[in-house]
Design a protein around this motif. Structure first.
Motif, PDB file in Angstrom:
ATOM      1  N   ILE A  41       0.843  -1.200   0.000  1.00 26.12           N
ATOM      2  CA  ILE A  41       0.000   0.000   0.000  1.00 26.12           C
ATOM      3  C   ILE A  41       0.879   1.251   0.000  1.00 26.12           C
ATOM      4  O   ILE A  41       0.640   2.207  -0.747  1.00 26.12           O
ATOM      5  CB  ILE A  41      -0.950   0.000   1.216  1.00 26.12           C
ATOM      6  N   ILE A  42       1.919   1.225   0.814  1.00 26.74           N
ATOM      7  CA  ILE A  42       2.838   2.364   0.886  1.00 26.74           C
ATOM      8  C   ILE A  42       3.504   2.582  -0.471  1.00 26.74           C
ATOM      9  O   ILE A  42       3.572   3.709  -0.981  1.00 26.74           O
ATOM     10  CB  ILE A  42       3.891   2.135   1.984  1.00 26.74           C
ATOM     11  N   GLY A  43       3.999   1.504  -1.092  1.00 28.03           N
ATOM     12  CA  GLY A  43       4.639   1.631  -2.401  1.00 28.03           C
ATOM     13  C   GLY A  43       3.692   2.146  -3.461  1.00 28.03           C
ATOM     14  O   GLY A  43       4.060   2.954  -4.315  1.00 28.03           O
ATOM     15  N   MET A  44       2.457   1.688  -3.419  1.00 32.01           N
ATOM     16  CA  MET A  44       1.451   2.125  -4.384  1.00 32.01           C
ATOM     17  C   MET A  44       1.170   3.624  -4.227  1.00 32.01           C
ATOM     18  O   MET A  44       1.067   4.357  -5.222  1.00 32.01           O
ATOM     19  CB  MET A  44       0.180   1.302  -4.170  1.00 32.01           C
ATOM     20  N   LEU A  45       1.082   4.096  -2.997  1.00 34.73           N
ATOM     21  CA  LEU A  45       0.860   5.521  -2.752  1.00 34.73           C
ATOM     22  C   LEU A  45       2.070   6.338  -3.203  1.00 34.73           C
ATOM     23  O   LEU A  45       1.923   7.422  -3.782  1.00 34.73           O
ATOM     24  CB  LEU A  45       0.593   5.759  -1.264  1.00 34.73           C
ATOM     25  N   GLU A  46       3.271   5.830  -2.949  1.00 34.17           N
ATOM     26  CA  GLU A  46       4.476   6.549  -3.351  1.00 34.17           C
ATOM     27  C   GLU A  46       4.540   6.725  -4.869  1.00 34.17           C
ATOM     28  O   GLU A  46       4.835   7.826  -5.369  1.00 34.17           O
ATOM     29  CB  GLU A  46       5.726   5.801  -2.867  1.00 34.17           C
ATOM     30  N   PHE A  47       4.281   5.658  -5.612  1.00 35.79           N
ATOM     31  CA  PHE A  47       4.417   5.768  -7.064  1.00 35.79           C
ATOM     32  C   PHE A  47       3.322   6.628  -7.686  1.00 35.79           C
ATOM     33  O   PHE A  47       3.524   7.192  -8.765  1.00 35.79           O
ATOM     34  CB  PHE A  47       4.503   4.382  -7.704  1.00 35.79           C
ATOM     35  N   ASN A  48       2.206   6.778  -7.019  1.00 37.35           N
ATOM     36  CA  ASN A  48       1.230   7.759  -7.486  1.00 37.35           C
ATOM     37  C   ASN A  48       1.764   9.172  -7.299  1.00 37.35           C
ATOM     38  O   ASN A  48       1.510  10.046  -8.127  1.00 37.35           O
ATOM     39  CB  ASN A  48      -0.104   7.570  -6.769  1.00 37.35           C
TER      40      ASN A  48
ATOM     41  N   GLY B  14      -1.107   9.889   9.031  1.00 39.64           N
ATOM     42  CA  GLY B  14      -0.354   8.697   9.390  1.00 39.64           C
ATOM     43  C   GLY B  14      -0.991   7.401   8.944  1.00 39.64           C
ATOM     44  O   GLY B  14      -0.503   6.328   9.278  1.00 39.64           O
ATOM     45  N   ILE B  15      -2.057   7.472   8.167  1.00 41.33           N
ATOM     46  CA  ILE B  15      -2.769   6.250   7.781  1.00 41.33           C
ATOM     47  C   ILE B  15      -2.136   5.642   6.534  1.00 41.33           C
ATOM     48  O   ILE B  15      -2.127   6.261   5.467  1.00 41.33           O
ATOM     49  CB  ILE B  15      -4.262   6.546   7.536  1.00 41.33           C
ATOM     50  N   ASP B  16      -1.603   4.434   6.670  1.00 40.08           N
ATOM     51  CA  ASP B  16      -1.043   3.726   5.513  1.00 40.08           C
ATOM     52  C   ASP B  16      -1.639   2.329   5.383  1.00 40.08           C
ATOM     53  O   ASP B  16      -1.060   1.458   4.736  1.00 40.08           O
ATOM     54  CB  ASP B  16       0.485   3.655   5.599  1.00 40.08           C
ATOM     55  N   THR B  17      -2.777   2.121   6.011  1.00 42.97           N
ATOM     56  CA  THR B  17      -3.450   0.817   5.939  1.00 42.97           C
ATOM     57  C   THR B  17      -4.750   0.887   5.150  1.00 42.97           C
ATOM     58  O   THR B  17      -5.456  -0.111   5.026  1.00 42.97           O
ATOM     59  CB  THR B  17      -3.758   0.308   7.360  1.00 42.97           C
TER      60      THR B  17
ATOM     61  N   GLY C 217       1.341  -1.701  -9.020  1.00 45.78           N
ATOM     62  CA  GLY C 217       0.816  -2.782  -8.184  1.00 45.78           C
ATOM     63  C   GLY C 217       1.961  -3.621  -7.657  1.00 45.78           C
ATOM     64  O   GLY C 217       3.123  -3.415  -8.016  1.00 45.78           O
ATOM     65  N   ALA C 218       1.651  -4.546  -6.785  1.00 48.34           N
ATOM     66  CA  ALA C 218       2.631  -5.488  -6.247  1.00 48.34           C
ATOM     67  C   ALA C 218       2.240  -6.896  -6.662  1.00 48.34           C
ATOM     68  O   ALA C 218       1.089  -7.149  -7.026  1.00 48.34           O
ATOM     69  CB  ALA C 218       2.686  -5.378  -4.728  1.00 48.34           C
ATOM     70  N   ASP C 219       3.191  -7.817  -6.607  1.00 46.33           N
ATOM     71  CA  ASP C 219       2.890  -9.216  -6.908  1.00 46.33           C
ATOM     72  C   ASP C 219       1.924  -9.756  -5.859  1.00 46.33           C
ATOM     73  O   ASP C 219       2.291  -9.950  -4.688  1.00 46.33           O
ATOM     74  CB  ASP C 219       4.169 -10.053  -6.935  1.00 46.33           C
ATOM     75  N   ILE C 220       0.683  -9.993  -6.267  1.00 46.95           N
ATOM     76  CA  ILE C 220      -0.348 -10.473  -5.351  1.00 46.95           C
ATOM     77  C   ILE C 220       0.023 -11.862  -4.830  1.00 46.95           C
ATOM     78  O   ILE C 220       0.416 -12.735  -5.596  1.00 46.95           O
ATOM     79  CB  ILE C 220      -1.716 -10.495  -6.060  1.00 46.95           C
ATOM     80  N   CYS C 221      -0.079 -12.035  -3.538  1.00 47.94           N
ATOM     81  CA  CYS C 221       0.276 -13.258  -2.796  1.00 47.94           C
ATOM     82  C   CYS C 221       1.773 -13.398  -2.580  1.00 47.94           C
ATOM     83  O   CYS C 221       2.219 -14.327  -1.898  1.00 47.94           O
ATOM     84  CB  CYS C 221      -0.294 -14.517  -3.439  1.00 47.94           C
TER      85      CYS C 221
END
Length: 647
Positions: A503-510, A614-617, A518-522
């Motif tokens: 989630i953090i990486g996805m927000l950063e790249f936006n 501070g919400i990253d979840t 996206g990330a590799d799911i699973c």
């Protein structure tokens, strides 16, 4: 303002201090017990918040610290430097002449990133901020005119090394891309962003002063400031400068399936896979396919197309040089056109080892001739395998050696006096020697531009080959890569914490202008579990780039593998995604035209609510749809956030 500064390659320090509201802090003894030096020196030492590290390399001792003319004073404050510049001692660069536009070293030419950014034509008196330099020029401060402030009071010491590298995913480690850009939300809820357009290895340190210290080992200091005032405004202004994100094809917003290790066309058919990893190649050679294990692959791809599906092929950046002459066209044509990264002599190709058998050479995508070569091969291969998009991997560039044969020479380019705190502390680790030569100059300067320089040619080749909007997925990225490609977060692990990190990486790249992310799911590495994979499928259903992918040798993890109930739950979540695709597609259009984020943190919409910062979840799709996934094992509900009332 564009602050343009030529610097010495070997050892540079530049402190970018946002000193908008300095006050007298108590001596260090009040913030943490001081030891070392003399008690008198320690009591007079710079307050902990204001220390600037004088020995960022490992192995600092009181002796070698004081030999540099610096002060040694230990502290219990986590991560604060023990060896630091005395407050009354100037450091960094001395200022000569008018610094309003440019600071430069007149004695040498420095490398500049070949990315054109047009600064808006606004007179200094008409800008919404002021730039002020201290007398010794080691600091400058940027003030927002309307409020007199720019940054909030940072409370922690934190450092980040920046340098492209093939490395397993770890928090705070330098990984595959370089984006020296940050966004800060100030105490009054105004936001700003700063870009340092520099491709060299660097350290960035934050301190509670508040200040930022940039240590880069080459290039120039080319700063761009974006004043928002909202977080969305900052990203819009940033992408206006570097280039808007590309508009993805509608089909690429669907769920995708891949793995490294399918092994044969029979397994592909059983799984209905859409991404082809290196298994499909003949002995892992680019622009080939295995006619034994994947016999009938061209026909199978045609069947998928008739069923309304699309497929992506992987290509790596290294080319085998050890095939029989005349039998491997990519190498023969590249050799004829002279398109390889060369050794320090600028003539002989750099030779390393990677996936293909034998030794490999590396195309130099900063060379226009390489772009011609790549385009020609991609167009020809479309007639072999009817692909819809290309996934470019290992383009840091990765090399399984430390430097090429016969090793890196012992010189100041390969072993500079200061090396940022990158993994393994070597600029040649799992890549080429820094003194290798590219079309634009030394690999020392262009290393982190390799994937960036490959992405645009791949985008144009796919567009020409398919006649449609291009799909390009790149592992290595740089500032503006989003104009021509998307990204996945690399070799993560099948662990609960990695699902949260995604989630953090996805927000950063936006924020970086790469919303197709996206990330590799699973998870990619390790074996997943039923529960982890199911929760990850639920989260991954809301990645902009939604793909389940894992590594060779691990258990299967596609939704059908876990049985009917698992598939049913995954299908239900994916159907929510599919029902919202018109909305997601509209968000990508807004991103492409106006530079908005597609996925954003809650603070983008609730800018005055400090509890959201501070919400990253949890995260938002645009302004109107929130996703709050289960991220903890053995949980059946989302706990109340400790900052907010979100449940």
């Amino acid at each position: 303002h564009k602050i343009h500064m030529n610097i010495v390659r070997s050892h540079c320090l530049f402190l970018c201090g946002f000193l908008w509201s300095l006050t007298a802090f108590p001596p260090c003894a009040a913030l943490g017990q001081c030891r070392g030096s003399s008690p008198e020196q320690c009591s007079r030492a710079v307050a902990v918040q204001r220390r600037v590290d004088c020995h960022p390399q490992p192995g600092a001792t009181q002796e070698n610290c004081e030999a540099r003319g610096c002060t040694w004073c230990t502290t219990d404050v986590p991560n604060a430097p023990w060896c630091f510049f005395p407050e009354d001692s100037p450091y960094g660069y001395s200022l000569g002449g008018n610094a309003e536009k440019t600071i430069y070293d007149p004695n040498t030419e420095r490398f500049e990133v070949p990315l054109k950014i047009d600064s808006p034509g606004v007179a200094a008196e008409d800008t919404s901020y002021d730039v002020e330099f201290t007398d010794d020029s080691s600091h400058f401060r940027i003030k927002r005119k309307s409020t007199g402030t720019l940054t909030k009071n940072m409370k922690k010491w934190q450092s980040q090394a920046i340098h492209n590298m093939l490395f397993m995913f770890q928090p705070f480690a330098n990984l595959y891309g370089v984006h020296p850009f940050y966004m800060c939300v100030e105490d009054d809820s105004n936001a700003h962003g700063v870009l340092l357009l520099n491709s060299n290895a660097q350290d960035v340190s934050l301190s509670p002063n508040p200040s930022l210290t940039f240590r880069t080992i080459g290039g120039i200091l080319d700063f761009y400031v974006f004043l928002g005032p909202t977080p969305e405004n900052v990203v819009q202004q940033y992408t206006e400068a570097i280039g808007r994100p590309h508009m993805p094809a509608y089909w690429s917003l669907g769920f995708q399936l891949s793995r490294w290790g399918y092994g044969s066309i029979d397994v592909l058919k059983e799984t209905d896979v859409q991404h082809l990893d290196i298994d499909y190649m003949e002995r892992r050679l680019d622009f080939t396919y295995d006619k034994e294990n994947f016999a009938g692959l061209p026909e199978y791809l045609q069947e998928l197309k008739k069923a309304g599906m699309h497929n992506i092929i992987i290509l790596d950046p290294f080319i085998s040089k050890d095939e029989e002459p005349g039998t491997y066209r990519p190498y023969d044509l590249g050799e004829e056109m002279g398109i390889w990264v060369n050794n320090s002599d600028g003539v002989t190709p750099a030779v390393g080892q990677a996936w293909p058998p034998g030794n490999a050479v590396f195309p130099d995508y900063t060379n226009p001739r390489t772009v011609e070569w790549w385009n020609q091969l991609c167009l020809e291969f479309k007639n072999v395998l009817d692909y819809d998009g290309i996934w470019i991997d290992m383009n840091e560039p990765s090399n399984f050696l430390q430097g090429q044969f016969p090793g890196c020479a012992d010189n100041d380019i390969n072993n500079p006096p200061y090396i940022p705190s990158i993994s393994d502390r070597s600029l040649a680790e799992k890549t080429l020697c820094p003194d290798s030569k590219t079309y634009l100059g030394e690999h020392y300067n262009t290393h982190s531009l390799f994937g960036w320089s490959q992405t645009a040619p791949t985008f144009h080749a796919v567009q020409q080959a398919t006649g449609k909007r291009a799909f390009v997925l790149s592992r290595s990225t740089f500032v503006s890569s989003g104009k021509h490609g998307g990204h996945w977060l690399g070799d993560n692990f099948s662990q609960w914490k990695d699902m949260h990190y995604s989630i953090i990486g996805m927000l950063e790249f936006n924020l970086f202008g790469m919303p197709y992310i996206g990330a590799d799911i699973c998870g990619f590495n390790y074996n997943t579990t039923y529960e982890l994979c199911l929760r990850w499928m639920q989260l991954g259903s809301f990645y902009p780039f939604s793909r389940n992918h894992n590594a060779e040798g691990n258990m299967e993890q596609d939704p059908a593998f876990f049985g009917e109930e698992f598939a049913k739950i995954s299908r239900a979540t994916l159907r929510i995604r599919y029902s919202l695709l018109p909305y997601l597609y509209t968000l990508f259009f807004e991103s492409h035209v106006h530079g908005n984020t597609v996925v954003r943190s809650l603070m983008h919409e609730f800018t005055s609510d400090q509890q959201t910062r501070g919400i990253d979840t949890a995260f938002l799709w645009g302004p109107a749809f929130m996703v709050a996934p289960v991220l903890e094992e053995a949980s059946t509900a989302i706990k109340k956030h400790h900052h907010t009332g979100i449940k």
